[in-house]
Design a protein around this motif. Structure first.
Motif, short mmCIF file in Angstrom:
data_model
loop_
_atom_site.label_atom_id
_atom_site.label_comp_id
_atom_site.label_asym_id
_atom_site.label_seq_id
_atom_site.Cartn_x
_atom_site.Cartn_y
_atom_site.Cartn_z
N ALA A 91 0.85 -1.19 0.00
CA ALA A 91 0.00 0.00 0.00
C ALA A 91 0.88 1.24 0.00
N VAL A 92 0.24 2.39 -0.17
CA VAL A 92 0.92 3.66 0.09
C VAL A 92 0.66 3.99 1.56
N TYR A 93 1.72 4.26 2.27
CA TYR A 93 1.64 4.55 3.70
C TYR A 93 1.76 6.05 3.92
N TYR A 94 0.81 6.58 4.68
CA TYR A 94 0.75 8.02 4.91
C TYR A 94 0.97 8.34 6.38
N CYS A 95 1.78 9.34 6.60
CA CYS A 95 1.95 9.88 7.95
C CYS A 95 0.80 10.84 8.23
N HIS A 96 0.30 10.83 9.44
CA HIS A 96 -0.86 11.63 9.82
C HIS A 96 -0.61 12.35 11.14
N ALA A 97 -1.11 13.57 11.20
CA ALA A 97 -1.05 14.34 12.45
C ALA A 97 -2.43 14.91 12.75
N GLU A 98 -2.85 14.72 13.98
CA GLU A 98 -4.10 15.31 14.46
C GLU A 98 -3.72 16.41 15.43
N VAL A 99 -4.07 17.65 15.09
CA VAL A 99 -3.59 18.78 15.87
C VAL A 99 -4.74 19.68 16.25
N ARG A 100 -4.46 20.57 17.18
CA ARG A 100 -5.46 21.53 17.65
C ARG A 100 -4.75 22.86 17.83
N ARG A 101 -5.32 23.91 17.27
CA ARG A 101 -4.70 25.22 17.41
C ARG A 101 -4.84 25.65 18.87
N PHE A 102 -3.83 26.32 19.36
CA PHE A 102 -3.81 26.76 20.75
C PHE A 102 -5.08 27.51 21.10
N GLY A 103 -5.73 27.10 22.19
CA GLY A 103 -6.93 27.78 22.65
C GLY A 103 -8.21 27.37 21.95
N ARG A 104 -8.09 26.48 20.95
CA ARG A 104 -9.26 26.02 20.22
C ARG A 104 -9.56 24.57 20.58
N THR A 105 -10.79 24.15 20.29
CA THR A 105 -11.17 22.78 20.61
C THR A 105 -11.27 21.89 19.37
N ASN A 106 -11.46 22.48 18.20
CA ASN A 106 -11.65 21.67 17.00
C ASN A 106 -10.31 21.10 16.53
N LEU A 107 -10.38 19.87 16.07
CA LEU A 107 -9.19 19.16 15.62
C LEU A 107 -9.01 19.29 14.11
N ARG A 108 -7.75 19.27 13.68
CA ARG A 108 -7.44 19.31 12.26
C ARG A 108 -6.57 18.11 11.92
N ASP A 109 -6.73 17.62 10.70
CA ASP A 109 -5.94 16.49 10.22
C ASP A 109 -4.99 16.95 9.13
N TYR A 110 -3.76 16.49 9.22
CA TYR A 110 -2.77 16.76 8.19
C TYR A 110 -2.14 15.45 7.75
N TRP A 111 -1.79 15.40 6.45
CA TRP A 111 -1.24 14.18 5.86
C TRP A 111 0.06 14.46 5.12
#
Length: 121
Positions: A91-111
């Motif tokens: 397969a193609v393997y992807y690195c992933h990061a789940e982050v949250r901007r300082f002071g915020r609650t919503n999560l963001r995904d980066y690949w």
């Protein structure tokens, strides 16, 4: 800003081992978790392994006991050690990061852009 760069993919034979590495650069965010996902041709992207900021890890059922994830906060890498590789790990393997901007609650995904792993029988 979030940057994820994978390396370590390649062609191996079934039963062999391979180590993937993801060098990350994350600024302006709190990192909740990082991990690896994979996508085989014609299939949906699936979880391989994740590791939280606290060090807890989680694995997909198909890789449990064969793959191991680790994170080096000094070198800023997330590594995936893969043992006893099977053809179905191709397969193609992807690195992933789940982050949250300082002071915020919503999560963001980066690949990352992905690295190809091919296992021949």
């Amino acid at each position: 800003q979030v940057q994820l760069v994978e390396s370590g993919g390649g062609l191996v034979q079934a039963g062999e081992s391979l180590r993937l590495s993801c060098v990350y650069s994350i600024s302006g965010f709190t990192t909740e978790a990082m991990g690896w996902y994979r996508q085989a041709p014609g299939k949906q992207r699936e979880l391989v392994a994740t590791i939280t900021s606290g060090g807890s890890s989680n694995y997909g059922d198909s890789v449990l006991g064969r793959f191991f994830i680790s994170k080096d906060n000094v070198k800023k890498t997330v590594n995936l050690q893969m043992h006893s590789l099977k053809a179905e790990d191709t397969a193609v393997y992807y690195c992933h990061a789940e982050v949250r901007r300082f002071g915020r609650t919503n999560l963001r995904d980066y690949w990352g852009q992905g690295t190809q792993v091919t296992v021949s029988e």
